[in-house]
Design a protein around this motif. Structure first.
Motif, PDB file in Angstrom:
ATOM      1  N   GLY A 153       0.892  -1.143  -0.012  1.00 11.63           N
ATOM      2  CA  GLY A 153       0.039  -0.156   0.027  1.00 11.63           C
ATOM      3  C   GLY A 153       0.876   1.156  -0.007  1.00 11.63           C
ATOM      4  O   GLY A 153       1.922   1.124  -0.455  1.00 11.63           O
ATOM      5  N   THR A 154       0.504   2.189   0.818  1.00 10.67           N
ATOM      6  CA  THR A 154       1.433   3.500   1.193  1.00 10.67           C
ATOM      7  C   THR A 154       2.670   2.959   1.586  1.00 10.67           C
ATOM      8  O   THR A 154       3.932   3.578   1.003  1.00 10.67           O
ATOM      9  N   GLY A 155       2.747   2.218   2.631  1.00  9.32           N
ATOM     10  CA  GLY A 155       3.832   1.566   2.949  1.00  9.32           C
ATOM     11  C   GLY A 155       3.827  -0.093   2.492  1.00  9.32           C
ATOM     12  O   GLY A 155       2.825  -0.733   1.736  1.00  9.32           O
ATOM     13  N   ILE A 156       4.889  -0.932   2.963  1.00 11.11           N
ATOM     14  CA  ILE A 156       4.997  -2.237   2.665  1.00 11.11           C
ATOM     15  C   ILE A 156       5.314  -2.955   3.971  1.00 11.11           C
ATOM     16  O   ILE A 156       6.056  -2.594   4.573  1.00 11.11           O
ATOM     17  N   GLY A 157       4.517  -4.106   4.048  1.00 12.64           N
ATOM     18  CA  GLY A 157       4.862  -4.945   5.313  1.00 12.64           C
ATOM     19  C   GLY A 157       4.612  -6.127   5.145  1.00 12.64           C
ATOM     20  O   GLY A 157       3.794  -6.605   4.030  1.00 12.64           O
ATOM     21  N   ALA A 158       4.705  -7.116   5.989  1.00 21.75           N
ATOM     22  CA  ALA A 158       4.724  -8.740   6.088  1.00 21.75           C
ATOM     23  C   ALA A 158       4.009  -8.997   7.279  1.00 21.75           C
ATOM     24  O   ALA A 158       4.341  -8.559   8.225  1.00 21.75           O
ATOM     25  N   GLY A 159       3.023  -9.901   7.265  1.00 24.62           N
ATOM     26  CA  GLY A 159       2.438 -10.682   8.249  1.00 24.62           C
ATOM     27  C   GLY A 159       2.661 -12.076   8.008  1.00 24.62           C
ATOM     28  O   GLY A 159       2.507 -12.592   7.164  1.00 24.62           O
ATOM     29  N   LEU A 160       3.153 -12.907   9.381  1.00 20.36           N
ATOM     30  CA  LEU A 160       3.774 -13.986   9.149  1.00 20.36           C
ATOM     31  C   LEU A 160       2.913 -14.839  10.046  1.00 20.36           C
ATOM     32  O   LEU A 160       2.560 -14.644  11.172  1.00 20.36           O
TER      33      LEU A 160
END
Length: 443
Positions: free
Chosen positions: A232-239
């Protein structure tokens, strides 16, 4: 409280003064019915390993407390048809909110995570905690009024779940040095919301709630090891590991947006570092590069957008690419490859069965997803990708909202917390439940 011989015989008392064995068996029976795994008393005995007498006692006790109810007759296996059991999902409601960088989604769900009412509003997370949370609370009130009007009853708030677009110290329910959230560092989000609704509140990174939403109600249902990538505006990951969220020791696991992918010192990320993935492939970065392409005359499509709107967004870039604009195609493909290259490392390291791509930028179409997929399969270990599925989110914008609700539901029905509130029939009015220690903490 109704006690049986098993409870009276135990000398060790646990949460709420109840025996641990009693709490565990109560939680097992409730979970089997809540999940739909068992619908009758005979099925409960087979699935749980508990004796028929104990199952009957637990069902009766849960029914007395308003958590279970009798339903229709189930199929007969040759004898008397058993009565089906139902979880009373309407006994209470959960308030859930996903706060993004530029918008918020709030909702009210029942105790099975079904959304009863929801609302989305544009806002800027950089405005600070007070105005943003004021808006969240006002929307909660609007939605509670809707539920009240629909059901004709006063909704009992059992808990609140909040997802934030930045690192969160999960144990305290506070954001910790979030790069795109000025003024939020250390703000007591949990304490504020708990005081407002007199209910237990859990706060997490929005990507974790998105991953949990997909696990409980989306394309990851039934999986145990997955990666959820939010673009999105930022980038992240859920594990998700072993069927549980992996937050890490301080709660910031999965913050891949600030992993270095380049050595250029000229591209500065919002976190203050250079070379971050987010600074090249996030929504804000794509908007920046699209604007430059428009101003420099490299894209007629984006130049027309700039002339008409005075700005260029990541969504404009996506529309341009879908219209065949060469520069936009190149920018999206480059972003997909950068994300895919980093994701390839994660796939080889973590070996998930499923990778889900979600977030606003992920809606750019097949072009971006194809670039991510190509990099992952080209650069990851063959064994890690042999049975790997990489797909787009099925819940889309609703993943974080649904996940925030399930975060609360999962926490409320742990045996330890259940033991504290089951005799009252509801955790409403017990914000301190968040402090109850777990024998086996949720990951």
């Amino acid at each position: 409280m109704v006690e049986d011989d098993e409870v009276q015989a135990s000398q060790t008392r646990g949460p709420g003064g109840l025996a641990p064995d009693y709490i565990d068996s109560l939680a097992v029976v409730l979970d089997l019915v809540r999940s739909g795994t068992a619908r009758t008393r005979p099925e409960l005995s087979r699935r749980s390993g508990l004796g028929r007498t104990v199952v009957t006692q637990r069902v009766n006790q849960l029914a007395e407390r308003g958590l279970l109810e009798e339903g229709a007759l189930g199929p007969s296996s040759g004898g008397r048809a058993p009565r089906e059991l139902r979880f009373r999902a309407g006994a209470g409601v959960v308030l859930a909110a996903e706060l993004g960088a530029t918008s918020i989604v709030v909702g009210v769900t029942d105790l099975s995570g079904n959304v009863l009412a929801e609302r989305e509003e544009n806002t800027d997370i950089a405005l600070g905690p007070e105005p943003v949370l004021d808006l969240v609370e006002s929307l909660f009130e609007v939605l509670l009024d809707e539920v009240r009007a629909t059901t004709g009853a006063e909704p009992s708030v059992w808990g609140v779940g909040i997802g934030l677009p930045g690192p969160v110290e999960f144990a305290k329910g506070r954001p910790s040095a979030p790069p795109i959230m000025p003024g939020w560092d250390g703000y007591p989000v949990r304490d504020r919301i708990a005081a407002k609704y007199s209910a237990p509140v859990w706060v997490d990174n929005e990507v974790n709630t998105m991953a949990l939403g997909e696990l409980r109600a989306g394309s990851a249902k039934g999986q145990r090891d997955i990666l959820y990538i939010k673009m999105g505006t930022g980038i992240g990951a859920g594990l998700i590991s072993g069927g549980h969220i992996h937050r890490g020791s301080q709660g910031c696991a999965g913050d891949i947006g600030h992993a270095a992918v380049a050595d250029e010192a000229t591209v500065v990320c919002r976190c203050g570092n250079t070379g971050c993935l987010e600074a090249y492939a996030g929504g804000a970065a794509l908007a920046r590069d699209g604007l430059a392409a428009a101003e420099e005359g490299r894209s007629e499509f984006l130049a027309a957008v700039l002339a008409e709107n005075g700005a260029v967004t990541a969504a404009d870039l996506s529309r341009a690419a879908q219209s065949g604009d060469r520069t936009s195609v190149e920018l999206l493909t480059r972003a997909g490859r950068l994300v895919g290259n980093l994701l390839a490392t994660l796939v080889s390291f973590y070996n998930p069965a499923l990778v889900i791509i979600g977030g606003g930028v992920a809606g750019a179409g097949d072009l971006l997803l194809a670039a991510v997929r190509e990099s992952v399969y080209r650069r990851s270990l063959p064994l890690a990708t042999r049975e790997l599925r990489l797909t787009r989110s099925t819940l889309s914008d609703r993943a974080g909202l649904v996940g925030a609700a399930f975060m609360v539901i999962d926490e409320l029905f742990t045996p330890e917390r259940l033991g504290y509130w089951v005799d009252a029939g509801s955790p409403a009015g017990s914000p301190d439940l968040v402090e109850v220690p777990l024998r086996a903490p949720l990951l």
